[in-house]
Design a protein around this motif. Structure first.
Motif, PDB file in Angstrom:
ATOM      1  N   LYS A 146       0.806  -1.221   0.000  1.00 45.11           N
ATOM      2  CA  LYS A 146       0.000   0.000   0.000  1.00 45.11           C
ATOM      3  C   LYS A 146       0.840   1.273   0.000  1.00 45.11           C
ATOM      4  N   SER A 147       2.140   1.145   0.199  1.00 46.46           N
ATOM      5  CA  SER A 147       3.003   2.329   0.265  1.00 46.46           C
ATOM      6  C   SER A 147       3.182   3.006  -1.093  1.00 46.46           C
ATOM      7  N   GLY A 148       2.952   2.267  -2.185  1.00 42.56           N
ATOM      8  CA  GLY A 148       3.151   2.831  -3.511  1.00 42.56           C
ATOM      9  C   GLY A 148       4.617   2.982  -3.880  1.00 42.56           C
ATOM     10  N   LEU A 149       5.456   2.252  -3.177  1.00 47.60           N
ATOM     11  CA  LEU A 149       6.904   2.366  -3.355  1.00 47.60           C
ATOM     12  C   LEU A 149       7.537   1.002  -3.156  1.00 47.60           C
ATOM     13  N   GLU A 150       8.578   0.722  -3.930  1.00 41.26           N
ATOM     14  CA  GLU A 150       9.332  -0.520  -3.772  1.00 41.26           C
ATOM     15  C   GLU A 150      10.779  -0.185  -3.417  1.00 41.26           C
ATOM     16  N   ILE A 151      11.299  -0.840  -2.397  1.00 41.37           N
ATOM     17  CA  ILE A 151      12.712  -0.727  -2.049  1.00 41.37           C
ATOM     18  C   ILE A 151      13.262  -2.144  -1.937  1.00 41.37           C
ATOM     19  N   PHE A 218      10.015   8.539  -0.595  1.00 42.83           N
ATOM     20  CA  PHE A 218      11.186   7.959   0.059  1.00 42.83           C
ATOM     21  C   PHE A 218      11.962   9.064   0.765  1.00 42.83           C
ATOM     22  N   VAL A 219      12.058   8.970   2.103  1.00 43.38           N
ATOM     23  CA  VAL A 219      12.706  10.015   2.900  1.00 43.38           C
ATOM     24  C   VAL A 219      14.135   9.647   3.265  1.00 43.38           C
ATOM     25  N   ASP A 220      14.333   8.457   3.842  1.00 44.20           N
ATOM     26  CA  ASP A 220      15.674   8.082   4.297  1.00 44.20           C
ATOM     27  C   ASP A 220      15.760   6.577   4.491  1.00 44.20           C
ATOM     28  N   LEU A 221      17.003   6.114   4.569  1.00 41.90           N
ATOM     29  CA  LEU A 221      17.289   4.707   4.815  1.00 41.90           C
ATOM     30  C   LEU A 221      18.581   4.651   5.613  1.00 41.90           C
ATOM     31  N   TYR A 222      18.548   3.950   6.735  1.00 43.24           N
ATOM     32  CA  TYR A 222      19.744   3.859   7.569  1.00 43.24           C
ATOM     33  C   TYR A 222      19.723   2.557   8.364  1.00 43.24           C
ATOM     34  N   PHE A 223      20.773   2.334   9.149  1.00 50.50           N
ATOM     35  CA  PHE A 223      20.890   1.100   9.933  1.00 50.50           C
ATOM     36  C   PHE A 223      21.085   1.419  11.413  1.00 50.50           C
ATOM     37  N   GLU A 224      20.639   0.491  12.254  1.00 49.75           N
ATOM     38  CA  GLU A 224      20.848   0.575  13.706  1.00 49.75           C
ATOM     39  C   GLU A 224      21.595  -0.671  14.168  1.00 49.75           C
ATOM     40  N   ASP A 225      22.418  -0.511  15.208  1.00 48.25           N
ATOM     41  CA  ASP A 225      23.082  -1.685  15.770  1.00 48.25           C
ATOM     42  C   ASP A 225      22.164  -2.371  16.774  1.00 48.25           C
ATOM     43  N   VAL A 258      16.397   0.371   8.739  1.00 51.95           N
ATOM     44  CA  VAL A 258      15.283   1.272   9.033  1.00 51.95           C
ATOM     45  C   VAL A 258      15.005   2.118   7.783  1.00 51.95           C
ATOM     46  N   ILE A 259      13.768   2.081   7.321  1.00 52.93           N
ATOM     47  CA  ILE A 259      13.364   2.840   6.145  1.00 52.93           C
ATOM     48  C   ILE A 259      12.289   3.849   6.554  1.00 52.93           C
ATOM     49  N   ASN A 260      12.479   5.097   6.172  1.00 52.02           N
ATOM     50  CA  ASN A 260      11.492   6.149   6.427  1.00 52.02           C
ATOM     51  C   ASN A 260      10.815   6.543   5.116  1.00 52.02           C
ATOM     52  N   ILE A 261       9.496   6.502   5.099  1.00 50.72           N
ATOM     53  CA  ILE A 261       8.722   6.925   3.931  1.00 50.72           C
ATOM     54  C   ILE A 261       7.611   7.874   4.390  1.00 50.72           C
ATOM     55  N   GLU A 262       7.122   8.661   3.482  1.00 49.29           N
ATOM     56  CA  GLU A 262       5.993   9.535   3.803  1.00 49.29           C
ATOM     57  C   GLU A 262       4.693   8.743   3.737  1.00 49.29           C
ATOM     58  N   THR A 263       3.835   8.938   4.742  1.00 47.55           N
ATOM     59  CA  THR A 263       2.478   8.403   4.731  1.00 47.55           C
ATOM     60  C   THR A 263       1.535   9.540   5.098  1.00 47.55           C
ATOM     61  N   ASP A 264       0.266   9.362   4.821  1.00 43.77           N
ATOM     62  CA  ASP A 264      -0.708  10.421   5.116  1.00 43.77           C
ATOM     63  C   ASP A 264      -0.706  10.808   6.593  1.00 43.77           C
ATOM     64  N   LYS A 265      -0.560   9.810   7.466  1.00 46.21           N
ATOM     65  CA  LYS A 265      -0.625  10.076   8.904  1.00 46.21           C
ATOM     66  C   LYS A 265       0.672  10.671   9.466  1.00 46.21           C
ATOM     67  N   SER A 266       1.761  10.575   8.719  1.00 48.96           N
ATOM     68  CA  SER A 266       3.041  11.086   9.227  1.00 48.96           C
ATOM     69  C   SER A 266       3.332  12.500   8.750  1.00 48.96           C
ATOM     70  N   LEU A 267       2.470  13.028   7.901  1.00 47.26           N
ATOM     71  CA  LEU A 267       2.778  14.245   7.162  1.00 47.26           C
ATOM     72  C   LEU A 267       1.714  15.320   7.371  1.00 47.26           C
ATOM     73  N   LYS A 268       2.186  16.556   7.463  1.00 49.01           N
ATOM     74  CA  LYS A 268       1.271  17.702   7.478  1.00 49.01           C
ATOM     75  C   LYS A 268       1.825  18.752   6.531  1.00 49.01           C
ATOM     76  N   LYS A 269       1.028  19.112   5.517  1.00 52.57           N
ATOM     77  CA  LYS A 269       1.460  20.102   4.538  1.00 52.57           C
ATOM     78  C   LYS A 269       0.788  21.442   4.823  1.00 52.57           C
ATOM     79  N   ILE A 270       1.587  22.494   4.844  1.00 52.21           N
ATOM     80  CA  ILE A 270       1.092  23.823   5.191  1.00 52.21           C
ATOM     81  C   ILE A 270       1.370  24.787   4.035  1.00 52.21           C
TER      82      ILE A 270
END
Length: 280
Positions: A146-151, A218-225, A258-270
């Motif tokens: 449902k994200s509309g994105l493939e990684i 697609f906002v960011d992609l990183y790793f955690e230990d 860890v992958i960060n993407i934009e979703t409707d609930k995570s975003l507010k446009k002004i």
């Protein structure tokens, strides 16, 4: 070369109010030079976003600038100088816009319009996806449909295997595949053959991802230990749909992706519209 540096603070002078948020011009820095070098000429406008709702978000960016014009009718839009990367919100939410230099006769920026995005990534709103054992999940979409994105995580070996399995498929066979699988096969096969056949892939301190779909999400992609600490990378590069990330050490299988993407609930446009901004 003669350079003239002008600075002014216009706290709360001109504001745009929308969705209980207030956007104001906090500072303008203008620099002019007689040099032909464009780096000697710039007009930087700092915007401040205030309001109780801002504290619910972690990151901010300028989504778009739709109009920038001075009182002499000069178009100040400068798309080459503004990127769409998010920056961290600290004590206040401030972000800078760089426009073209206004006319020398101009006393104001007649109008500056656009849109600001506030972003709060977390697992609850679906904008933060954490993946363990990522090294065993090659050639598959790591995101929800449902994200509309493939990684997709790629290695030289997994890519070679994928090409071998799909390159010789006839068009008729590809048409029989589900739409998502067909698009993936067409996008991947042959797309990065030159890259993965080069000696550059002997560098073990980098990781490849194929990103397909609406890349603006697609906002960011990183790793955690293992302790949840973010692994710092020493660079990244994008070539169309291929994203490469560089590290100081060989990526560890124990790292969590860890992958960060934009979703409707995570975003507010002004949206904002600022009028008659006084120039220094």
């Amino acid at each position: 070369m003669k350079i003239k540096l002008l600075s002014t603070s216009l706290f709360l002078l001109i504001t745009s109010v929308s969705f209980c948020q207030k956007i104001s011009v906090s500072e303008i820095n203008e620099k002019r030079s007689t040099s032909d070098n464009s780096f000697g000429n710039e007009c930087e406008i700092e915007l401040k976003i205030s309001g109780d709702e801002v504290r619910k978000y972690k990151l901010v960016k300028i989504s778009k600038i739709t109009k920038a014009i001075d009182d002499q009718g000069i178009d100040l839009l400068n798309d080459d100088k503004n990127n769409d990367d998010y920056i961290k919100i600290d004590q206040t939410a401030k972000i800078k816009i760089e426009t073209k230099i206004p006319a020398r006769k101009a006393k104001t920026i007649k109008e500056l319009s656009g849109e600001v995005s506030l972003y709060n990534p977390n697992q609850a709103n679906g904008s933060e996806i954490k993946i363990t054992d990522y090294q065993n999940k090659t050639n598959v979409n790591l995101l929800p449909k449902k994200s509309g994105l493939e990684i997709i995580y790629l290695t030289k070996e997994s890519y070679a295997k994928y090409v071998k399995e799909n390159k010789d498929k006839k068009e008729e066979e590809l048409k029989k595949l589900p739409e998502a699988a067909r698009q993936l096969a067409q996008g991947l096969v042959g797309a990065f053959e030159g890259l993965f056949s080069s000696d550059d892939t002997t560098d073990d301190n980098k990781i490849y991802f194929y990103v397909n779909g609406d890349k603006s999400k697609f906002v960011d992609l990183y790793f955690e230990d293992a302790t949840g600490k973010k692994i710092e990378r020493n660079g990244s590069m994008r070539s169309d749909a291929l994203f490469t990330y560089y590290f100081d050490e060989k990526p560890n299988p124990s790292w969590k992706l860890v992958i960060n993407i934009e979703t409707d609930k995570s975003l507010k446009k002004i949206p904002f519209k600022l009028i008659d901004i006084e120039l220094p």
